[in-house]
Structures are given as C-alpha cells and as structure tokens.
Motif scaffolding. Structure first.
Motif, short mmCIF file in Angstrom:
data_model
loop_
_atom_site.label_atom_id
_atom_site.label_comp_id
_atom_site.label_asym_id
_atom_site.label_seq_id
_atom_site.Cartn_x
_atom_site.Cartn_y
_atom_site.Cartn_z
N ALA A 125 25.56 -99.61 93.22
CA ALA A 125 24.62 -99.49 92.10
C ALA A 125 24.94 -98.29 91.21
O ALA A 125 24.11 -97.89 90.41
N THR A 126 26.15 -97.72 91.37
CA THR A 126 26.49 -96.54 90.58
C THR A 126 27.32 -96.94 89.36
O THR A 126 28.43 -97.47 89.51
N PRO A 127 26.76 -96.73 88.15
CA PRO A 127 27.41 -97.27 86.95
C PRO A 127 28.88 -96.88 86.81
O PRO A 127 29.72 -97.72 86.50
N ARG A 128 29.23 -95.60 87.06
CA ARG A 128 30.60 -95.14 86.80
C ARG A 128 31.60 -95.90 87.69
O ARG A 128 32.65 -96.33 87.23
N ARG A 129 31.26 -96.09 88.96
CA ARG A 129 32.19 -96.78 89.86
C ARG A 129 32.27 -98.27 89.52
O ARG A 129 33.34 -98.88 89.53
N LEU A 130 31.12 -98.86 89.16
CA LEU A 130 31.15 -100.29 88.81
C LEU A 130 32.01 -100.51 87.56
O LEU A 130 32.75 -101.48 87.47
N ASP A 131 31.93 -99.57 86.61
CA ASP A 131 32.79 -99.67 85.41
C ASP A 131 34.26 -99.65 85.82
O ASP A 131 35.08 -100.41 85.29
N ALA A 132 34.59 -98.75 86.76
CA ALA A 132 35.99 -98.62 87.19
C ALA A 132 36.45 -99.90 87.90
O ALA A 132 37.59 -100.36 87.70
N VAL A 133 35.58 -100.52 88.70
CA VAL A 133 35.96 -101.77 89.38
C VAL A 133 36.12 -102.88 88.34
O VAL A 133 37.04 -103.70 88.41
N GLU A 134 35.24 -102.87 87.33
CA GLU A 134 35.35 -103.86 86.25
C GLU A 134 36.73 -103.76 85.59
O GLU A 134 37.31 -104.77 85.18
N GLY B 152 39.08 -112.82 88.90
CA GLY B 152 38.71 -111.73 88.00
C GLY B 152 37.47 -111.02 88.52
O GLY B 152 36.97 -111.34 89.60
N VAL B 153 36.98 -110.05 87.75
CA VAL B 153 35.81 -109.26 88.16
C VAL B 153 34.61 -109.69 87.32
O VAL B 153 34.70 -109.73 86.09
#
Ligand SMILES: NC(=O)c1ccc[n+]([C@@H]2O[C@H](COP(=O)([O-])OP(=O)(O)OC[C@H]3O[C@@H](n4cnc5c(N)ncnc54)[C@H](OP(=O)(O)O)[C@@H]3O)[C@@H](O)[C@H]2O)c1
Length: 347
Positions: A99-108, A309-310
């Motif tokens: 649920a952490t925006p910065r890490r989810l952006d990186a996985v995206e 894809g993500v």
C-alpha cells in the motif's frame, strides 16, 4: 531449474494476518501447491512452506528457480521493487498487497519487463488499496468520468491487525495531511469525520482512471480513538513517529488497543459537476478480506490467465465483480446515486 508451469504458489508472509487467509484459501483451491514463507524457517516448514526473506534477494532468486515457483503473493512489503523484478523477469506472476505509493509506482515501472517475460503482476490488492479501487471505478463510471473522487476508509480498532499493517499505519500518521477532513455517512456506522491518509489508491486512481482530484480519508470505528489520533497529528507530535524508537512505541501501543469491533466500511464518492455517485461496502476482519482478494486474484492468474504486464486491480475487468464474489465471506455492497437536480426535473 524446474518448469514453472503448474509450479507452486509462494505466499511471502504466508503465516501473517493477511498471509494466513491467502494460504488457507489457496490451499483449498490448489491443494499441495501452496508454499507459505517467512523468515521463521521452522514455522514456515511446520505449515509445509519454506524460509524466505525479502531482504535477501539472492536467496529469493535461488528459491524461485529451485522450486519452479509459478506465482508469488507478496503479503509483506519489501523495501523496493527488486523482489517483484526478480519474479517478473523469470516469468513468475506477482500479486502484491502493498500500500506504499512510491514502491507501487516502481513496480508499475516494470510493465515492459513483465510483458516481455509473459508474466502478470496485480497491484492494489486488498481492502485499501483494493476494494476501494473497485468502488472508485464504479462510482467514476456512474457519473461518466469523475472530476473529483473522495474515498473513505473506516477500520475496526478492535480487529487484530498484523504488526506490519500497524507499522504501515503509524508511518502514515507521521505524514502531513494534504487535504481537509470530511464528514461522511457509512452504512452501520452513522456520519463519521474521516481524515486524509496516505493510502496508495488516491495516487494510482488519478493515473488509471484519469481523475484529476482524488483524496482517501481514514477513520476508526471508535470515535474517541479517531479524534485522539488526528488531534495528535494536527499538533505535529506524531511526526516524531518517523523516528524509529518512537515509531516502535506507537506501533506497540496501537497493536494492543482493541476498543472497537472488527468491522470495516469503505465508501467512494465521485463528483462531476452536479452529478454525484456514491458506493459503499462493509465487511469484517480487513486482514482476512485483504487475503481473500489476493487469493481470488491469484486464482484468476493461474486458471483464466490475465494479460501480461503490470496492472492495478481496477484495470482488470476479470476481477471487477470481486466485491460480489466476497458476499459469502460477509462483504456487502451499498449503492446510492444522486442525479443532478436539472436532469431529475426533466425526467
Ligand atoms: N491492501 C490492503 O488493504 C492491506 C490490508 C492489510 C495489510 N496490508 C499490507 O499487508 C502486509 C502484511 O500485513 P499483515 O497485517 O499481514 O502483517 P503481519 O501479520 O505482521 O504479517 C507479516 C508477515 O510477513 C513476514 N515477514 C516480515 N518480514 C519479512 C521479510 N523480510 N521476508 C519475508 N517475510 C517477512 C512475517 O513473518 P516473520 O516475521 O516470521 O518473517 C509475517 O508472517 C503489510 O505490508 C500491510 O501494509 C495491505
């Protein structure tokens, strides 16, 4: 290296609050194919699983190869996108409750890596983010494209939240509020004041649905605790939670306080001019429901297949009916749509 087709599902954090629900439900659907993992090797093995530590990527990669893992369900948040990358570049699917925006952006950002290897990652899996994304999508569609979205999350302060989830919440309290509080009616809980909180859904929904303004707010079922917590945040005292020792003390205190019940409620309000649509959802034990959402996403990956894809949950029409699929687990959806006054008069 074993072939991954038909390989096991590794549930990282598989005996935690969220992971236990994932392990149990997937175990019913895919007997003998589920490997719960965590840093306590003896505990993991007692459940038929393996020792795994997301802080040791070399060992993690070797484990994926040795076991021929087909899919990884991340029920603990790694520090960065490295673990997801290790999976996706091998063609191993990922379901991530983070649920952490910065890490989810990186996985995206690993979309092309995943697509190239024929693997899929599903992000925004759980209650918030997760079911909030699906409610937001429905409310957004109901007004023909929202200009503004307000998401409200009520959590039961009496529920047994996992240590990792409590740590995440305490860290969120240390972040300054970006918007004002809002009073909202939630089914079964009356009108509640909810306060801006850094859930990742408000960031990703702006991108995935193209909503210009989105805010997610949090309250607890206990009005007293909600008032206390957010009054403290306003004083700035909770910014100290960013310091490790104080964060540890606060986490322990919140983990022990059980003043309310175990229910939760979510609501999404979409606005476009005078048009307004609101959807709400209620359930019990948010950790369990988070795990069930992850289990359904994993089943879809392994059986029907999802595009390589993500993707965030709301981008996958195959999973749009998840709230209804969870009816047997006590989840209930509530709909309220208010049309603009002019249109009502004309009709
Ligand atoms: N999307 C949502 O709605 C939602 C809702 C609730 C929770 N969450 C997220 O889900 C995650 C888990 O929450 P939870 O409530 O289940 O917490 P939890 O009960 O503390 O479970 C965490 C599990 O992960 C294991 N673990 C911790 N560090 C690890 C590492 N480095 N490598 C491998 N395993 C590790 C723990 O076991 P060991 O300590 O023995 O390794 C434990 O089994 C959190 O990141 C939380 O933010 C998301």
């Amino acid at each position: 290296m074993k072939s991954i087709s038909g390989g096991p599902v590794l549930v990282v954090g598989g005996y935690g609050a969220v992971g236990t629900a994932v392990t149990e439900r997937l175990g019913e659907w895919f007997p003998g194919r589920v490997l719960p993992g965590g840093r306590d090797g003896a505990r993991a093995r007692s459940l038929g699983g393996v020792r795994v530590d997301t802080a040791d990527p070399d060992h993690f990669r070797r484990l994926l190869d040795a076991e021929g893992v087909a899919a990884v369900v991340l029920c603990v948040e790694p520090p960065d996108e490295g673990i997801a990358r290790a999976c996706l570049e091998r063609g191993v699917h990922v379901v991530d409750v983070g649920a952490t925006p910065r890490r989810l952006d990186a996985v995206e950002g690993l979309h092309d890596v995943a697509a190239g290897a024929g693997a899929s990652a599903v992000l925004s899996v759980g209650v918030a983010p997760g079911l909030t994304n699906l409610l937001a999508h429905r409310a957004h569609s109901a007004v023909g494209g929202a200009a503004r979205l307000d998401v409200t999350v009520l959590l039961g302060s009496g529920a047994r939240h996992g240590a990792d989830a409590v740590r995440w919440t305490v860290a969120g309290l240390a972040e300054p509020a970006a918007a004002g509080a809002r009073r909202t009616a939630l089914p079964g809980y009356g009108v509640r004041a909810a306060h801006p909180f850094p859930f990742s859904d408000q960031h990703t929904l702006r991108r995935t649905l193209g909503i210009p303004e989105a805010t997610t707010r949090l309250c607890l079922d206990s009005r007293v605790l909600t008032g206390l917590l957010f009054a403290l945040r306003r004083t700035g005292a909770l910014r100290a939670a960013g310091r490790p020792a104080l964060a540890g003390l606060l986490t322990e205190a919140f983990g022990r306080v059980h003043l309310g019940g175990d229910g939760f409620a979510l609501r999404a309000d979409a606005h476009r001019g005078a048009a307004h649509a609101a959807l709400a959802l209620t359930g019990r034990e948010q950790s369990t429901v988070t795990g069930l959402v992850a289990a359904y996403a994993t089943r879809e990956l392994l059986t029907a297949g999802l595009p390589a894809g993500v993707h965030h949950l709301e981008q996958l029409p195959q999973l749009a009916d998840l709230p209804e699929r969870l009816a047997g687990d006590g989840v209930r959806v509530w709909t309220r749509r208010r049309e603009p006054a002019r249109r009502r008069a004309a009709g």
